[in-house]
Design a protein around this motif. Structure first.
Motif, PDB file in Angstrom:
ATOM      1  N   ILE A 100      18.689 -41.771 -10.998  1.00  0.00           N
ATOM      2  CA  ILE A 100      19.465 -40.757 -10.880  1.00  0.00           C
ATOM      3  C   ILE A 100      18.426 -39.513 -10.737  1.00  0.00           C
ATOM      4  O   ILE A 100      18.767 -38.707 -10.175  1.00  0.00           O
ATOM      5  CB  ILE A 100      20.019 -40.675 -12.244  1.00  0.00           C
ATOM      6  N   ASN A 101      17.358 -39.433 -11.438  1.00  0.00           N
ATOM      7  CA  ASN A 101      16.652 -38.144 -11.580  1.00  0.00           C
ATOM      8  C   ASN A 101      15.287 -38.537 -11.872  1.00  0.00           C
ATOM      9  O   ASN A 101      14.773 -38.619 -12.865  1.00  0.00           O
ATOM     10  CB  ASN A 101      17.199 -37.217 -12.335  1.00  0.00           C
TER      11      ASN A 101
ATOM     12  N   ASP B  25      23.897 -38.142 -14.384  1.00  0.00           N
ATOM     13  CA  ASP B  25      24.819 -39.312 -14.689  1.00  0.00           C
ATOM     14  C   ASP B  25      25.040 -40.248 -15.830  1.00  0.00           C
ATOM     15  O   ASP B  25      25.545 -41.084 -16.109  1.00  0.00           O
ATOM     16  CB  ASP B  25      25.116 -40.253 -13.291  1.00  0.00           C
ATOM     17  N   LEU B  26      23.664 -39.832 -16.661  1.00  0.00           N
ATOM     18  CA  LEU B  26      23.566 -40.540 -17.838  1.00  0.00           C
ATOM     19  C   LEU B  26      24.346 -39.799 -19.025  1.00  0.00           C
ATOM     20  O   LEU B  26      24.477 -38.573 -18.974  1.00  0.00           O
ATOM     21  CB  LEU B  26      22.294 -40.790 -18.338  1.00  0.00           C
TER      22      LEU B  26
ATOM     23  N   ARG C   3      18.237 -46.910 -14.582  1.00  0.00           N
ATOM     24  CA  ARG C   3      19.091 -46.122 -14.306  1.00  0.00           C
ATOM     25  C   ARG C   3      18.704 -44.480 -14.222  1.00  0.00           C
ATOM     26  O   ARG C   3      18.721 -44.051 -13.266  1.00  0.00           O
ATOM     27  CB  ARG C   3      20.403 -46.036 -15.142  1.00  0.00           C
ATOM     28  N   ALA C   4      17.682 -44.248 -15.283  1.00  0.00           N
ATOM     29  CA  ALA C   4      17.295 -42.929 -15.321  1.00  0.00           C
ATOM     30  C   ALA C   4      16.638 -42.584 -14.040  1.00  0.00           C
ATOM     31  O   ALA C   4      16.525 -41.729 -13.418  1.00  0.00           O
ATOM     32  CB  ALA C   4      16.670 -42.687 -16.523  1.00  0.00           C
TER      33      ALA C   4
ATOM     34  N   THR D 181      16.838 -48.110  -8.606  1.00  0.00           N
ATOM     35  CA  THR D 181      16.033 -47.064  -8.412  1.00  0.00           C
ATOM     36  C   THR D 181      15.827 -46.296  -7.464  1.00  0.00           C
ATOM     37  O   THR D 181      14.750 -45.717  -7.188  1.00  0.00           O
ATOM     38  CB  THR D 181      14.390 -47.658  -8.729  1.00  0.00           C
ATOM     39  N   ARG D 182      16.908 -46.469  -6.662  1.00  0.00           N
ATOM     40  CA  ARG D 182      16.877 -45.702  -5.490  1.00  0.00           C
ATOM     41  C   ARG D 182      16.077 -45.844  -4.410  1.00  0.00           C
ATOM     42  O   ARG D 182      15.639 -45.406  -3.498  1.00  0.00           O
ATOM     43  CB  ARG D 182      16.531 -44.223  -5.750  1.00  0.00           C
TER      44      ARG D 182
ATOM     45  N   THR E 143      12.802 -37.758 -15.329  1.00  0.00           N
ATOM     46  CA  THR E 143      12.642 -39.076 -16.066  1.00  0.00           C
ATOM     47  C   THR E 143      11.142 -39.121 -16.237  1.00  0.00           C
ATOM     48  O   THR E 143      10.585 -39.456 -17.489  1.00  0.00           O
ATOM     49  CB  THR E 143      12.960 -40.348 -15.280  1.00  0.00           C
TER      50      THR E 143
ATOM     51  N   GLY F 210      20.734 -45.300  -9.453  1.00  0.00           N
ATOM     52  CA  GLY F 210      21.669 -44.795 -10.759  1.00  0.00           C
ATOM     53  C   GLY F 210      22.235 -46.032 -11.466  1.00  0.00           C
ATOM     54  O   GLY F 210      21.651 -47.080 -11.388  1.00  0.00           O
ATOM     55  N   ARG F 211      23.451 -45.984 -11.641  1.00  0.00           N
ATOM     56  CA  ARG F 211      24.346 -46.819 -12.148  1.00  0.00           C
ATOM     57  C   ARG F 211      24.288 -48.265 -11.476  1.00  0.00           C
ATOM     58  O   ARG F 211      24.414 -48.308 -10.211  1.00  0.00           O
ATOM     59  CB  ARG F 211      25.882 -46.353 -12.267  1.00  0.00           C
TER      60      ARG F 211
ATOM     61  N   ILE G  18      19.620 -35.869 -16.709  1.00  0.00           N
ATOM     62  CA  ILE G  18      19.687 -36.924 -16.062  1.00  0.00           C
ATOM     63  C   ILE G  18      21.003 -37.245 -15.890  1.00  0.00           C
ATOM     64  O   ILE G  18      22.015 -37.751 -16.797  1.00  0.00           O
ATOM     65  CB  ILE G  18      19.054 -38.190 -16.543  1.00  0.00           C
TER      66      ILE G  18
END
Ligand SMILES: Nc1ncnc2c1ncn2[C@@H]1O[C@H](COP(=O)(O)OP(=O)(O)OP(=O)(O)O)[C@@H](O)[C@H]1O
Ligand SMILES: Nc1ncnc2c1ncn2[C@@H]1O[C@H](COP(=O)(O)OP(=O)(O)OP(=O)(O)O)[C@@H](O)[C@H]1O
Ligand SMILES: [Mg+2]
Ligand SMILES: [Mg+2]
Lengths: 342, 360, 504, 295
Positions: A199-200, C353-354, A195-196, A67-68, A204, A267-268, C351
């Motif tokens: 990433i952003n 990378d998804l 992950r969402a 989650t960063r 999200t 992210g991943r 988003i």
């Protein structure tokens, strides 16, 4: 073959195998496992057994990092959990259930506190968890009175030192935690959500997700895994040490996560990678002991291994090395050219 | 007033105000706290941390992190002591040498990070292990420095009437001034901010990303080495266990000073106050002198927490009023950029007559 | 076109994993011309530009600058060779001030130090040339995407270069701003600069270009003089068949269906937020499109965000489906069946990378909650469905959405909201960066959904588009609603006047 | 005079039970002696101790005492203390300064001597054994004074006797968990070759004992265990027959410190070195001594 090389888990696996080979070359009996006193006995068992707390902590850390965020308080939470359990057991050794409950509750509380600061108040994760990292150790010492509290309750000691069906109990617990986490991430939508968010986060939230709740949950989970790790650690050494339990564990956990191929940018993430990462670290530690690296040099060895692992994991580094090799051996270059032409 | 609650300077203003409040609190609570000597001591005792944290600020602003700083400090103290005590080299050779070494060490890590696309955390963690390990390989003992030049440098005091500043403190002030200049008045400094804001954009904007990124780590390595030199003067000895956990202090100081760990936002001056706050918390505790070891930790944590909470709440409150409330209900990291107010309005459209004006 | 080409590619090819993005493309750009690159989403326009400036390495072929073969490793080198580029999607550092974004990398200096005064003055001047006046000391992220695009343009045109490349610079600009940009481009052209321009707007293409290169599926379809290429032919060549031409004609006369008197799905009464948006009254009816018209900064996005719960209002009441409701967060809005396609697609939409699949099902999954996951096979099916129906050009549903071309990302976002079977959609510039073919598809879909009872709040910088599709149009000015007109009675002229603030 | 003496005491930290016992001893002794104690915890960092001492100077305490984290690096701050005319007393560890007038006295143990004692006991214990005697060493934190000196003390004694050999040496960071982990690896790698475990403190020895038992070895019988500090935990292990000898290193310096402080304030001369009474406890005396142990 190329596909295989591209799989993110290949390189951590290669590292682990190399480390084991190194051990084998030094001690041919390294992999031999025997049965002693009705349980498995041998170096690999030791490594797995000892890696259990690290694996647990790293699982929570993986999700937090995805989650960063980052959670540098896990070491302190490990200490608090051990101290909480020990102080209850010191008063009444029969209260094992209570002790475990107290340890877990302490971890949950710590995790929720972190989650509160990060997800609700909006502090930067490193600072939010730094607070608990500093104060948490104080709390643990307060619970133990600065002493090392010995633990004698048999049932409690079973968790970190006992064996179930030949295999150390702590390995069962770690395996169960891995299974549960994997299920949660793959069989529910949590993995996707985490992950969402990593990433952003803005997008999200606009997609209708309650990101703060999930972030809160992730820190709580991290607190919980740290508490379980604390129970295992204190049970394994049959004592609770407020000052030294879990010292610098956060660094190892973050290292395990990154060695497993998860990016600190969120992210991943890969739970399997994390477990591999933790095993690499533990094997490395064990190796330095068993092949007789002098204590002054252990850090240098560790640095070299960490660097090597991360370099071979990096695609651009591999490309660079390949280019250098090709330049050094022009024959090889020609061959690859013709290969490309076909 | 408007300027003060500009969303970009707001965090730092809040930090400074809270720092002042903390000092005031100490002065009221403890006799002898409010004195020039104590304040000067704050700078003297934290000079090396300030220097290291300044290097860290650049790294964090660029979107990275440098965990190696503490062990580079230790390695520098060892190298200084070794060169002067064992090899008897003159100071004017040793100092440039160790500083260059620090910069190179950082640059090497930066190169790995940039060209091999490795994570800064891992590379600098390895750098941390390596430097610390190198210390122990050189010696596990601590080495006292008896070289007269070092001693003179260490003993030097600039009198301020009632208090005095050491060489280290003066160096720290100089570094601070230089860093502010670099951050705001050189292309390198601005590129660091750009990269931290968005590395991909920086590449597409044609900025020298590779050079800047390597440069940032080199700068941090240099600052760590300089911090190490100052530390050497502070204790006149070299020792491999020195500076443990300093990376965390430096990161904490930077972040408390308003720099975002995600990069692109932060001020060097903020770091000064971040260091000041950490130092003051510690000074408060020694002045109190009644806390047990564990209560010391708990109180440090509590003060830190109270401080950061206040910082957050004030920022959020002022930010909400100022930034049109776009932040409400949004959590950290989920922040939508604060938008400009109505006042900076659009001079609209091709036809002048179409310029919007308030009717009524 | 006399003389040799300034920038030339011969047989340029590029393959991304699984996608042949460019296939042996020959392309020429002459000094003193404005050359427009046209093609559908994913045709390879941006890829061509990225290869020209060293963002990506090409697999085969050659690039020549002034006759000499060149190969740039980084955009920095291309810039040094005199090629200035404005990439698709705003690529600026939003944490820096506006002025700095204009001058980053070439700050003027005085006595060794960056001269901020000059920078601010010159940035103001550069923006003034585009007729924009802003506080240039403010950080860029305080401005909406359209303003950021103007800043990016200012950055690109404010320096002497031999070649200027602009990849969809006008996608979120309104007509006035486009006109100003064109004035500047013509001036630059006079001075002999070669300009490469990408757009999906046909009028703009004809208004500015000397020459047009059409790309289709990663190949060059052909190169034409603008004056020799009729618009129908252009469209046909882009799309590859003639059908679109009819559709194009039909669009001119498109009229929304009659307004019916059903109770509104959503009503805002005096909803506003101090400092953000003055109280507005707005209602969206099922089966209707409500257009929001206004200039940049008139508060359209803010209205949309208030409506969606992305901002918390501090005044007014809202009713959804007849019941008074407070939308505290986007989550509440989504629960009520409201979807929102934000205007800043990169930052607030995708988003990156998804995978496409995950992006598409995200909103639906969010509404179902984490404990009720959609089966993987089902997800795949849904995503494949969307990809087919919306014509998203992608390798497969597992490709990360960030690797799609801009227009295709937009389609995927739309798909995300269609998944939740919304009762109401808020579309903030939904056709930004979308090729005309796709635009019509999306419009058709919207109208079709509308006919089935979906309410739509539609925001677009193209007033003509708003007028064309909306049943009603709310006109905003200075963050308040100034008028509401019925779509069929509204002439474009009238809306323009309302927007600009002339009294009726 | 009746004015209460103020003592500023800069402690290393609370890194071990030994240290905690030391702190408790100092605090309670100060209370009994009616001395106003200003206590600070440096969390194992020299710079923190220096900061604390500097703040004591600013607070104008009567006497400063501290347990140095490390031997070197005290000159600049001690010169400041001297200029402020505040006497300084060292406890527990010595420091390396040229100008011995910078401190009044040093109270505490001598790690090197402790190491020698451990070594000598080993020599004595194995005097009838032809050897070879294989020793594995569990070091304290790398670079720390006790680790350096206890190792040096041992090596000094056994270097003349070729039958003793240190076959492995690794750091357990003075912690129980560390000692256990290292010993686990040693047990697997060296197995029956090991004759002696030389642990730099009791915590590590206790950890090593667990590891040996889990590996089916019998500490105290198959393997001789030498340990340091003689804490309660160590004594209990001795009573149980698992540690063969424990070299004392007393943390109970409080009373001695307080009397020295009073003497300094009263202007009485003090010896440069006040050695604490320390002995070595073989297993045989453990049972009868245990009840008297205070830490
Ligand atoms: N980095 C990348 N990795 C993989 N595929 C890519 C990458 N960049 C582009 N592509 C693919 O290459 C094709 C061409 O994309 P490109 O961005 O050039 O299209 P475009 O013509 O600019 O479209 P638009 O009008 O939507 O901007 C698309 O199919 C896209 O998915
Ligand atoms: N051309 C411009 N010049 C200067 N500032 C502008 C300009 N356009 C917008 N702004 C600023 O951007 C801010 C936010 O605009 P907002 O997002 O509300 O616009 P909008 O009506 O949603 O327009 P759109 O969605 O078409 O971009 C306004 O406060 C205004 O100060
Ligand atoms: Mg494109
Ligand atoms: Mg808008």
């Amino acid at each position: 073959m190329k596909r295989l090389a591209a799989h993110p888990l290949v390189w951590p696996c290669v590292t682990l195998v190399l480390l084991v080979l190194l051990d084998l070359s030094h001690n041919p009996a390294f992999l031999s496992i025997s049965v002693l006193d009705g349980h498995l006995f041998g170096a690999p068992i030791d490594i797995l057994n000892r890696a259990a707390p690290l694996v647990l902590v790293s699982l929570g850390m993986t999700l937090v990092i995805a989650t960063r965020g980052i959670d540098i308080s896990v070491g302190a939470v490990v200490a608090i959990a051990g101290a909480a359990a020990a102080s209850i057991l010191a008063a009444d050794p029969s209260q094992v259930g209570m002790a475990i409950a107290a340890a877990l509750a302490a971890g949950l509380l710590a995790g929720m506190w972190n989650g509160l600061l990060v997800a609700i108040v909006g502090m930067q994760p490193i600072i939010a968890t730094l607070i608990l990292m500093v104060a948490g150790r104080g709390v643990a010492q307060l619970l133990t009175g600065g002493q090392i509290i010995p633990i004698g309750a048999r049932d409690y000691l079973f968790l970190g030192g006992g064996y179930l069906a030949l295999i150390p109990c702590s390995m069962w617990i770690a395996a169960a935690a891995i299974a549960v986490t994997t299920l949660l991430m793959n069989r529910t939508a949590l993995g996707l959500f985490i992950r969402a968010i990593g990433i952003n986060p803005v997008a999200t939230r606009l997609a209708g997700l309650r990101s703060s709740a999930i972030v809160f949950g992730v820190y709580t989970f991290s607190g919980l895994t740290a508490a379980i790790a604390g129970i295992l650690a204190s049970s394994n050494v049959r004592s609770a040490d407020g000052n030294n339990a879990g010292l610098l564990l956060e660094l190892d956990a973050i290292l395990a996560v990154t060695l497993g191929g998860t990016s600190l940018l969120g992210g991943r993430f890969s739970l399997a990678g994390t477990v591999l990462g933790a095993l690499i670290i533990q094997t490395l530690t064990y190796t330095t002991y068993s092949i007789g690296v002098p204590p002054e040099a252990t850090l240098v060895v560790k640095a070299a291994v960490v660097l090597m692992v991360s370099v071979i994991q990096s695609a651009s580094a591999r490309a660079f090395i390949a280019r250098q090799v090709r330049r050094a051996f022009p024959v090889a270059a020609k061959r690859t050219l013709t290969e490309g032409a076909q | 007033m408007n300027k003060l609650i500009d969303p970009r300077t707001l965090p730092i203003v809040v930090t400074i105000a809270l720092f002042a409040a903390l000092l005031a609190f100490g002065s009221v609570m403890y006799t002898g706290f409010f004195s020039l000597q104590v304040f000067a001591g704050l700078l003297i005792d934290n000079a090396f941390l300030l220097i290291v944290a300044i290097g860290m600020t650049f790294v964090i602003v660029s979107g990275g992190i440098d965990l190696s700083v503490g062990s580079v400090v230790a390695l520098t103290t060892i190298l200084c002591a070794l060169f002067t005590e064992r090899f008897h080299w003159p100071v004017w050779i040793i100092l440039p040498l160790v500083l260059a070494f620090g910069a190179l060490y950082g640059a090497a890590m930066g190169a790995l990070i940039h060209f091999f696309r490795l994570q800064p955390f891992i590379v600098t963690l390895a750098g941390m292990f390596l430097a610390r390990g190198a210390c122990f390989l050189i010696t596990t003992q601590s080495i006292t420095i008896s070289n007269p030049t070092f001693r003179a440098l260490s003993a030097f005091h600039l009198d301020l009437g009632g208090a005095s500043l050491t060489t280290g403190a003066l160096v720290a002030i100089a570094v601070l001034a230089a860093a502010v200049f670099v951050a705001h008045y050189t292309r390198f400094g601005r590129n660091v901010y750009a990269i931290g804001g968005n590395e991909r954009s920086a590449v597409l904007m044609g900025l020298p990303v590779a050079r800047t990124k390597v440069g940032v780590y080199a700068l941090s390595g240099f600052c760590s080495a300089l911090g190490g030199v100052v530390f050497t003067l502070y204790v006149l000895s070299g020792y491999g266990l020195q500076g443990q956990g300093m990376e965390l202090d430096a990161i904490a100081a930077t972040v408390i000073g308003g720099t975002l760990l995600t990069g692109g936002v932060g001020y060097v001056v903020g770091t000064l106050f971040g260091v000041g706050i950490l130092g003051t918390i510690q000074t408060l505790i020694t002045f109190d002198g009644t806390l047990s070891s564990w209560w010391t930790r708990i109180v440090i944590g509590a003060l830190l927490c109270a401080f950061c909470l206040l910082q957050r709440l004030i920022e959020r409150h002022a930010g909400r009023r100022r930034s049109n409330g776009t932040m409400t209900g949004e959590r950290a990291g989920a922040k939508r950029p604060r938008r400009a107010p109505l006042s900076t309005d659009v001079e609209n459209n091709a036809a002048e007559s179409l310029t919007p004006k308030e009717s009524t | 076109m006399s003389g040799a080409a300034l920038l030339e590619t011969i047989g340029l090819s590029k393959t991304f994993p699984g996608v042949k993005a460019l296939n042996a493309v020959d392309f020429r750009l002459f000094p003193g011309e404005i050359h427009t690159l046209m093609g559908q989403n994913g045709a390879g326009k941006s890829t061509l530009i990225n290869l020209l400036t060293g963002v990506h390495e090409h697999d085969a072929g050659e690039i020549r600058l002034a006759g000499k073969p060149v190969s740039f490793a980084t955009p920095l080198e291309a810039e040094a060779a005199g090629i200035r580029t404005l990439y698709q999607e705003v690529n600026l550092c939003t944490n820096l001030s506006v002025a700095e974004n204009v001058f980053a990398g070439r700050h003027p200096k005085r006595r060794g130090a960056i001269d901020w005064k000059t920078i601010h003055a010159r940035a103001e001047a550069a923006l003034a040339e585009l007729n924009v006046s802003l506080d240039v000391t403010k950080s860029l992220d305080t401005y909406p995407i359209a303003v950021q695009q103007m800043v990016a343009i200012a950055r690109a045109v404010s320096v002497d270069a031999r070649v200027l490349i602009l990849d969809e610079p006008t996608s979120s600009l309104d007509d006035g701003e486009v006109a100003r940009l064109f004035t500047v481009l013509r001036k630059l052209k006079q001075s002999g600069i070669a300009i490469l321009f990408v757009t999906h707007f046909l009028e703009q293409t004809y208004a500015i270009s000397d020459r047009i290169t059409i790309m289709r599926n990663g190949e060059r379809e052909g190169e034409y003089l603008a004056k020799d290429l009729p618009v129908e032919l252009l469209v046909a060549k882009m799309v590859g068949h003639e059908r679109m031409t009819e559709r194009l004609k039909r669009a001119e006369s498109e009229q929304p269906a009659e307004k019916s008197a059903v109770p509104p799905f959503l009503e805002m009464h005096g909803v506003g937020r101090r400092g953000l948006m003055n109280p507005v009254d707005i209602d969206v009816q099922p089966g209707q499109i409500l257009g929001l018209a206004g200039l940049l900064g008139s508060g359209r996005t803010e209205t949309a965000r208030l409506l969606f719960g992305a901002e918390r209002p501090d005044a007014g009441t809202m009713t959804v489906g007849g019941k008074e409701t407070r939308l505290r967060s986007p989550r509440d809005a989504v629960r009520h069946g409201i979807g929102y396609c934000p205007e800043d697609r990169k930052k607030e939409g995708i988003i990156a990378d998804l995978s496409i699949r995950e992006n598409i099902i995200l909103a639906l999954q969010a509404r179902r909650g984490w404990w009720r996951p959609i089966r993987r096979a089902k997800q795949r099916e849904m995503a494949d469905d969307c990809i087919k129906q919306l014509g998203i050009k992608a390798r497969d549903a597992e490709q990360p959405i960030g690797l799609l071309s801009g227009g295709n990302q937009q389609k995927a976002l739309l798909a995300r909201w269609l998944m939740i079977q919304p009762k109401m959609l808020i579309l903030d510039e939904p056709t930004r960066g979308i090729d005309i073919g796709a635009k019509f598809e999306i419009m058709d879909r919207m109208l079709a959904l509308c006919a089935k009872g979906l309410g739509i709040l539609f925001i677009s910088s193209e007033v003509s588009e708003v007028v064309r599709v909306s049943h009603r149009i709310a006109v905003l000015r200075d963050r308040r609603k100034v008028a509401e007109v019925a779509g069929n009675e509204a002439s474009e002229d009238q809306v323009y006047r309302l927007i600009a603030g002339e009294q009726r | 005079d009746e004015k209460k003496i103020t003592l500023g005491f800069a402690q290393v930290g609370a890194e071990s039970a030994w240290r905690t016992a030391n702190t408790v001893s100092v605090k309670s002794a100060a209370q009994q002696a009616g001395i106003n104690l200003k206590f600070s915890d440096a969390q194992q960092k020299q710079e923190n101790q220096i900061k604390a001492i500097r703040s004591y100077i600013a607070q104008k305490v009567d006497v400063i005492a501290f347990s140095p984290v490390v031997e070197t690096g005290w000159e600049p701050i001690l010169i400041e203390a001297k200029n402020a005319k505040i006497p300084v007393i060292l406890t527990d560890r010595n420091i390396d300064v040229k100008d011995k007038s910078l401190y009044v006295t040093m109270i505490g143990s001598d790690f090197l001597e402790e190491g020698r004692r451990g070594g000598k006991w080993l020599e004595d214990h194995y005097k009838n054994d032809p050897g070879p005697i294989n020793i594995v060493e569990l070091q304290g934190t790398v670079g720390s004074a006790p680790a350096n000196d206890r190792r040096a003390g041992l090596l000094e004694v056994i270097k003349n006797d070729p039958k003793f050999k240190v076959i492995a040496s690794q750091s357990g960071d003075f912690t129980l968990a560390g000692g256990k982990q290292v010993m686990e690896a040693f047990a697997k790698t060296y197995g029956k070759q090991i004759n002696v475990v030389y642990a730099h403190n009791d915590d590590m020895a206790l950890g090593a004992i667990q590891a040996m038992e889990e590996a089916g070895m019998k500490p105290g019988k198959d393997i001789t265990v030498v340990s340091f500090d003689a804490t309660k935990g160590g004594f209990e292990a001795m009573v149980a027959g698992k540690i063969n000898v424990d070299v004392e290193c007393s943390p109970l310096l409080g009373p001695q410190l307080m009397s020295a402080v009073k003497d300094v304030v009263a202007g009485k001369p003090l010896p440069k070195r006040i050695v604490t009474e320390e002995t070595i406890f073989p297993m045989s005396v453990a049972a009868q001594t245990l009840p008297q142990r205070k830490y």
